[in-house]
Design an enzyme around this catalytic site. Structure first.
Site, PDB file in Angstrom:
ATOM      1  CD  GLU A  48       4.246   3.806  -3.090  1.00 21.76           C
ATOM      2  OE1 GLU A  48       4.368   2.585  -2.844  1.00 21.76           O
ATOM      3  OE2 GLU A  48       4.018   4.670  -2.201  1.00 21.76           O
ATOM      4  CG  PHE A 110      -3.171  -8.165   0.462  1.00 25.18           C
ATOM      5  CD1 PHE A 110      -3.466  -7.422   1.594  1.00 25.18           C
ATOM      6  CD2 PHE A 110      -1.862  -8.165  -0.002  1.00 25.18           C
ATOM      7  CE1 PHE A 110      -2.482  -6.702   2.256  1.00 25.18           C
ATOM      8  CE2 PHE A 110      -0.870  -7.463   0.652  1.00 25.18           C
ATOM      9  CZ  PHE A 110      -1.178  -6.712   1.783  1.00 25.18           C
ATOM     10  CD  GLN A 111      -0.445  -4.299  -1.022  1.00 27.16           C
ATOM     11  OE1 GLN A 111       0.220  -4.738  -1.949  1.00 27.16           O
ATOM     12  NE2 GLN A 111       0.086  -3.618  -0.009  1.00 27.16           N
ATOM     13  CE  LYS A 160       3.772 -11.857  -7.802  1.00 25.27           C
ATOM     14  NZ  LYS A 160       3.732 -12.081  -6.325  1.00 25.27           N
ATOM     15  CG  MET A 468      -1.398  31.649  -1.632  1.00 22.32           C
ATOM     16  SD  MET A 468      -0.885  33.298  -2.176  1.00 22.32           S
ATOM     17  CE  MET A 468       0.478  32.868  -3.256  1.00 22.32           C
TER      18      MET A 468
END
Length: 567
Positions: A48, A110-111, A160, A468
């Site tokens: 993602e 959940f999630q 959803k 760096m």
């Protein structure tokens, strides 16, 4: 039409044809709707974060809205770094995530994550959609908001059940906010320019964000002001700009920093006076009055009180200032001559080593790349020493050809950003220039390149360390190296070939031209692995928090080392 189908309809109405995403449970209704959709190209990235950074690169290269999609929970949290990156660089982006069903919000389902709360500080606005009745207004408003004024990411989190519920019939035309009014009374600014003996033009990323490149160049040529740029302003004046002194700031040219130090008027256009550009603020342009032109009122007087502020659309303001100056040029010949002299002796320089068996240096490689690559090549940089070598030594003809993470400094930005840029124009030449550390951050996107057979070119400047960080440890931490060794990285040539992407390795100066020409000529994706010396540094450099007057170059480092050896 359900909520998911309505989202796709909004894409069509607003001319959104390419989106980057990764499916999951709560966003699945949208992915189900995509099966029957023929107007939206969905690009499946492999993480993602890659989706968000690809949407960012798409927006930077094209000037259009970037769109990324993910599911709830880890899908949303994995987007956050990429969205923060877009926010810090004012990149227009629409972010759509699925959320757990409305009845489960607040139950630690959940999630489930509090996307609205987590993202408030990294977006222009966040929405949590309560019902399909408000989805139409939110979609139109979010798409407009992301692109209007000072651009930035807007996040829509959709439960959803809202995606599945019936949605009202959309209006035929998208509703957009009216354009902000702009004052074009520039008489006071022009009067200040005429009274100055040493005026300097200082521009940043706001020029391209306003699509004002042409008007900026006309103003720059008409005014003939010596000019400096920020990292995001590179390319504003084009590669043949007569009075350009280079990038200013921490890794800027001596010429640019000296001109800022001695100017008596600083004309700031589309820049936010970032700390990496100004150094120690109370020593920055100490003798100068300041004119600040910007679209965002929040940036004016934020770090430095200005003498005159002009807020609004850069195009209108630049046109008005150009018209005022056309009839009577500025009388600054002595100042122009002085700045050209400084640029001759204090511009970015790097010896092109002619020894055929000599090791490759980063600056010499980038200078060769700049000479060989077509003028319209898009370079997507990762973050590190290579990023600064590109900023210093590559000659860009347009700011949209230089994609670089400025405000956030996101390692792993370059590869997915290059993917996004390539999708904005499949025929263009796009090159990701990365370091060995940054390339590993999102190396999984090699699978995305292979899946879509993108003609993307990848160049890894490999010094087997976090260059760096190592450089700052050497210069400012008594050379006490800590956790920067990357000599156990994989064989990058073999890694690319595992994804069915051809790759080459070079390590000597006589191989540079052949390596660059080979990857550019290949009709498909290809990787060039370039071995460079571990001890090579970016010069010049200003210690973080120090004045830009205190630039350190290699001669000062060598003198310090000699003193230590004598002691």
């Amino acid at each position: 039409m359900n909520g998911a189908q309505y989202i796709l309809d909004a894409f069509h109405r607003h001319g959104i044809s390419t989106v980057f995403g990764y499916p999951g449970g709560c966003i699945m209704p949208l992915y189900d709707a995509l099966v029957d959709d023929v107007g939206t190209e969905h690009v499946l990235c492999r993480h993602e974060q890659g989706c968000a950074l690809a949407a960012d690169g798409y927006a930077r290269a094209s000037g259009q809205l970037g769109v990324c999609i993910a599911t709830s929970g880890p899908g949303a949290t994995n987007l956050i770094t990429g969205v923060a990156n877009a926010h810090r660089d004012s990149i227009p982006m629409l972010v759509i995530t699925g959320q757990v069903p409305s009845g489960l919000i607040g139950t630690d389902a959940f999630q489930e994550t509090d996307v609205l709360g987590m993202t408030l500080g990294i977006v222009k606005h966040s929405y949590l959609v309560d019902s399909t009745d408000e989805l139409a207004e939110i979609m139109d408003e979010a798409i407009d908001l992301a692109q209007s004024g000072r651009p930035g990411p807007v996040w829509i989190d959709i439960p959803k059940d809202v995606l599945l519920a019936s949605a009202p019939t959309p209006s035929c035309e998208p509703q957009t906010a009216s354009a902000a009014t702009t004052s074009t009374d520039v008489s006071e600014a022009v009067a200040m320019l005429r009274s100055a003996r040493k005026p300097l033009l200082y521009s940043g990323g706001g020029v391209s964000l306003a699509h004002a490149e042409d008007n900026f160049r006309e103003f720059s040529e008409t005014s003939a002001l010596p000019s400096v740029v920020t990292l995001k302003g590179i390319g504003n004046g084009g590669k043949h700009s007569t009075h350009h002194l280079g990038m200013l700031g921490m890794h800027g040219s001596r010429a640019a920093n000296r001109a800022v130090d001695e100017c008596d008027l600083l004309l700031v256009i589309g820049a936010r006076l970032d700390d990496r550009a100004t150094g120690k603020l109370d020593t920055f342009a100490p003798n100068a009055r300041t004119i600040h032109i910007d679209a965002d009122a929040a940036e004016i007087n934020k770090l430095r009180s200005v003498d005159l502020a002009l807020r609004g659309d850069l195009n209108g303001i630049l046109k008005a200032m150009t018209a005022e100056l056309e009839s009577s040029p500025l009388a600054i010949g002595d100042w122009q001559t002085q700045c050209r002299t400084w640029n001759t002796t204090g511009g970015f320089s790097a010896a092109d080593n002619e020894e055929p068996l000599a090791p490759i240096t980063g600056p010499a490689f980038v200078r060769q790349l700049s000479r060989i690559a077509p003028d319209d090549t898009v370079i997507a940089c990762d973050v590190g020493q290579h990023q600064m070598w590109v900023a210093q030594h590559y000659q860009f003809d347009h700011p949209r050809h230089h994609l670089s993470s400025g405000g956030l400094g996101t390692m792993g930005f370059g590869l997915p950003a290059a993917i996004g840029a390539q999708f904005s124009d499949r025929r263009s030449t796009v090159i990701n220039v990365a370091g060995d550390g940054s390339f590993m951050m999102n190396a999984q996107e090699l699978a995305t390149i292979r899946r879509y057979n993108l003609p993307l070119k990848m160049i890894i400047l490999d010094n087997q360390c976090l260059g760096m960080v190592r450089q700052q440890q050497e210069l400012f931490y008594n050379n006490r190296e800590s956790q920067i060794d990357l000599n156990d990285n994989p064989d990058f040539v073999a890694m690319a070939r595992a994804f069915d992407i051809p790759a080459l390795h070079i390590e000597r100066t006589d191989q540079i031209r052949r390596g660059i020409e080979t990857i550019l000529a290949y009709d498909g994706p290809m990787l060039l692995h370039v071995a460079i010396a571990r001890e090579e540094n970016v010069w010049p450099i200003v210690k973080p928090g120090a004045s830009n007057r205190e630039m350190i170059d290699e001669t000062k480092r060598t003198a310090k080392q000699n003193r230590e050896q004598v002691a």
